[in-house]
Design an enzyme around this catalytic site. Structure first.
Site, PDB file in Angstrom:
ATOM      1  CB  SER A  70       0.238  54.020  43.414  1.00 53.36           C
ATOM      2  OG  SER A  70      -0.974  53.619  44.012  1.00 53.36           O
ATOM      3  CE1 TYR A 100      -0.392  49.636  40.519  1.00 49.84           C
ATOM      4  CE2 TYR A 100      -1.146  50.218  42.724  1.00 49.84           C
ATOM      5  CZ  TYR A 100      -0.948  50.557  41.398  1.00 49.84           C
ATOM      6  OH  TYR A 100      -1.303  51.807  40.955  1.00 49.84           O
TER       7      TYR A 100
END
Length: 237
Positions: free
Chosen positions: A129, A142
């Site tokens: 990501s 995350y």
């Protein structure tokens, strides 16, 4: 996109795809799996291998797209620390699950007939990501998980190159998805301001095109490719 180009696709997920009509294709098979449960993952891989034997096809790769988003500051406004269970679960899904599925699939990939002038056996594609590079406030868990995916890519490529297996990752930025569809108009506008060009969210087809390019380009190995419209996440939400 893979199916439209002749591939057989085994979908491993905890829930079947919403567009279940696509499962009617003889080249798509769904296997229910909990990515955090090693037994469940192992059984799904073995079921996939059994399916390849039924269809007389050969396993050629794995695309690790399972993942969850998690939000929580290390200390909230009342100075309460982040719940450790949230951090652990994020890592279990995004990192442990990805690694577990990869290692089990590669055990089979290493034994399939080699193809092409480079004697390739297959490919691993993982999903990192943009948060692996510029995590925003509340993204410690995350970002850590997606940073781990990015960091695993090269050493895994080095480990598996001996077996004729390539490993790459994609680090998407802001994409149209079930998660972003729930954003308010104000939130969408804020995110769009971070984009350089084009000034819009990424489309699923563009992610699929990147996957296809990685599969078809033998010299792409050990790379984590940003797919972000030139965006760099800001230090504010």
């Amino acid at each position: 996109m893979l199916v439209s180009n002749g591939a057989y696709v085994s979908i491993l997920d905890i829930n079947p795809p919403k567009d279940t009509d696509k499962l009617s294709s003889e080249r798509i098979r769904f296997f229910k799996v909990d990515i955090t449960d090693p037994k469940s993952v192992s059984e799904a891989v073995e079921s996939t291998i059994s399916w390849t034997k039924e269809t007389k096809m050969t396993l050629r790769g794995v695309i690790n797209a399972a993942g969850i988003g998690s939000i929580g500051r290390v200390l909230d406004t009342s100075k309460t620390p982040l719940n450790l269970d949230l951090f652990k679960f994020t890592m279990e899904v995004n990192v442990y699950g990805t690694f577990d599925l990869t290692r089990l699939v590669c055990q089979h990939l290493s034994s399939v007939p080699q193809e092409g002038p480079d004697n390739e056996c297959g490919i691993v594609i993982m999903v990192s990501s943009a948060a692996a590079y510029e995590g925003q406030p509340g993204q410690a868990a995350y970002s850590a998980s997606k940073g781990a995916i990015r960091s695993m890519t090269l050493p895994m490529a080095r480990d598996l190159g001996y077996h004729g297996i390539r490993v790459n990752s994609i680090a998407p930025g802001i994409f149209e998805s079930a998660m972003t569809s729930k954003l308010s108009a104000k939130a969408r506008l804020s995110l769009e301001k971070e984009l350089v060009f084009p000034k819009r969210f990424g489309e699923p087809k563009e992610f699929a095109e990147c996957v296809k390019w990685m599969i078809e380009s033998p010299f792409v190995n050990g790379e984590c490719i940003r797919l972000s419209g030139g965006a760099r996440l800001s230090s504010r939400l």
